[in-house]
Design an enzyme around this catalytic site. Structure first.
Site, short mmCIF file in Angstrom:
data_model
loop_
_atom_site.label_atom_id
_atom_site.label_comp_id
_atom_site.label_asym_id
_atom_site.label_seq_id
_atom_site.Cartn_x
_atom_site.Cartn_y
_atom_site.Cartn_z
N GLU A 36 -32.93 32.07 -33.59
CA GLU A 36 -34.00 32.90 -34.11
C GLU A 36 -34.72 32.11 -35.19
O GLU A 36 -34.09 31.37 -35.96
CB GLU A 36 -33.42 34.19 -34.70
CG GLU A 36 -34.46 35.18 -35.22
CD GLU A 36 -34.78 35.00 -36.70
OE1 GLU A 36 -35.70 35.69 -37.19
OE2 GLU A 36 -34.14 34.16 -37.37
N HIS B 203 -40.20 31.69 -43.49
CA HIS B 203 -39.94 33.12 -43.54
C HIS B 203 -40.88 33.85 -44.50
O HIS B 203 -41.49 34.85 -44.16
CB HIS B 203 -38.49 33.38 -43.94
CG HIS B 203 -38.16 34.84 -44.09
ND1 HIS B 203 -38.37 35.53 -45.27
CD2 HIS B 203 -37.68 35.73 -43.20
CE1 HIS B 203 -38.01 36.79 -45.10
NE2 HIS B 203 -37.58 36.94 -43.85
N HIS C 56 -29.21 32.68 -36.75
CA HIS C 56 -30.29 33.19 -37.59
C HIS C 56 -30.98 32.05 -38.33
O HIS C 56 -30.33 31.28 -39.05
CB HIS C 56 -29.70 34.18 -38.59
CG HIS C 56 -30.70 34.92 -39.39
ND1 HIS C 56 -30.54 35.17 -40.73
CD2 HIS C 56 -31.88 35.51 -39.06
CE1 HIS C 56 -31.56 35.87 -41.19
NE2 HIS C 56 -32.40 36.10 -40.19
N GLU D 2 -39.75 35.07 -34.13
CA GLU D 2 -40.25 36.22 -34.85
C GLU D 2 -41.64 35.92 -35.39
O GLU D 2 -41.82 34.96 -36.14
CB GLU D 2 -39.33 36.62 -36.01
CG GLU D 2 -39.88 37.84 -36.74
CD GLU D 2 -39.04 38.31 -37.91
OE1 GLU D 2 -39.57 39.10 -38.73
OE2 GLU D 2 -37.87 37.90 -38.01
N ASP E 121 -38.62 32.11 -37.77
CA ASP E 121 -39.82 32.81 -38.25
C ASP E 121 -41.02 31.90 -38.12
O ASP E 121 -40.99 30.77 -38.62
CB ASP E 121 -39.64 33.22 -39.71
CG ASP E 121 -38.40 34.06 -39.93
OD1 ASP E 121 -38.39 35.21 -39.46
OD2 ASP E 121 -37.44 33.56 -40.54
#
Length: 262
Positions: free
Chosen positions: A55, A70, A28, A130, A57
């Site tokens: 992952e 993020h 993450h 993302e 952002d």
């Protein structure tokens, strides 16, 4: 825009059972909480712990540069202030994005998406991007990030795009329909399942408590692969693995051993 010739295998059909090409364990924001999130230092630490999928952002600067962050605002994870989307990349690139975490990471910078793509190329890693648009910037974010990935990604295994934003996923699909997509949901619902199918998603990515025997069966029946966030407890991991989930996104990269590609 076709991705053939850019290292992609062509249009991405719904994956067959047992044919999911991505690692099951996903780090993450690079390294969870062990390093400043969404930085190259985090990616390097996650890789050192054996993780081969990350992952992150991605959002846009005022002048359209895709970069990792993020929050909509800068204060929590950088020395900057204000809305990130209001600042040009040259200004954002100078910010300290590591001191908030610990002195060890003082001076760590915000990486561009291109920086992360290069890391994944060198280390042969997979990526879950993302789309994290600022309010009102959903379509631009989807278009620009998808376009940037078509230009820069050269590995045969394409990045998995995900978002809570339907508009961002729709815009990304319009630019790069071959990029596999996953819809992010906080809670499972018939509406969300229908949206994922309408968007041509290959995966549904839900908050981990949303998955149980019933929701797994419904998503499988819809031809979707199943991922969960953010899986940090042993009991949750054991339950989700028993349910046969395809991907578990975790902060605890020093606790859960990454699994080989399924």
């Amino acid at each position: 825009m076709s991705l053939a010739g850019a290292g992609f295998p062509g249009p991405v059909p719904p994956p067959a059972p047992g044919d999911w090409p991505y690692p099951r364990w996903i780090a993450h924001r690079g390294a969870g909480t062990l390093a400043p999130e969404n930085t190259l230092a985090a990616f390097a630490l996650g890789h050192a712990h054996g993780y081969r999928m990350f992952e992150c952002d991605v959002r846009l600067s005022a002048d359209g540069q895709p970069f990792l962050l993020h929050d909509d605002r800068l204060e929590r994870t950088t020395e900057g202030q204000g809305e990130a989307v209001d600042q040009r990349w040259a200004e954002l690139a100078r910010l300290d994005a590591g001191s908030w975490h610990s002195p060890r990471y003082a001076g760590e910078r915000l990486p561009s998406l291109a920086d992360v793509v290069e890391f994944c190329r060198q280390q042969e890693c997979a990526l879950n991007v993302e789309l994290k648009p600022a309010p009102g910037d959903e379509a631009r974010t989807g278009r620009e990030v998808a376009a940037a990935l078509t230009r820069s990604w050269t590995r045969a295994l394409p990045p998995l795009l995900s978002s809570f934003s339907v508009a961002a996923l729709e815009a990304a699909a319009g630019v790069a329909p071959q990029l596999p997509r996953g819809l992010l949901l906080e809670a499972f619902s018939d509406e969300g399942l229908g949206l994922a199918r309408r968007l041509g998603c290959v995966a549904l990515i839900c908050e981990q408590r949303a998955w149980d025997g019933s929701t797994v069966r419904q998503a499988r029946a819809a031809g979707l692969r199943l991922l969960a966030y953010t899986v940090n407890e042993d009991g949750d991991a054991a339950r989700l693995l028993a349910l046969g989930l395809d991907g578990l996104i975790t902060d605890r990269i020093d606790h859960f051993p990454p699994c080989p590609v399924a």
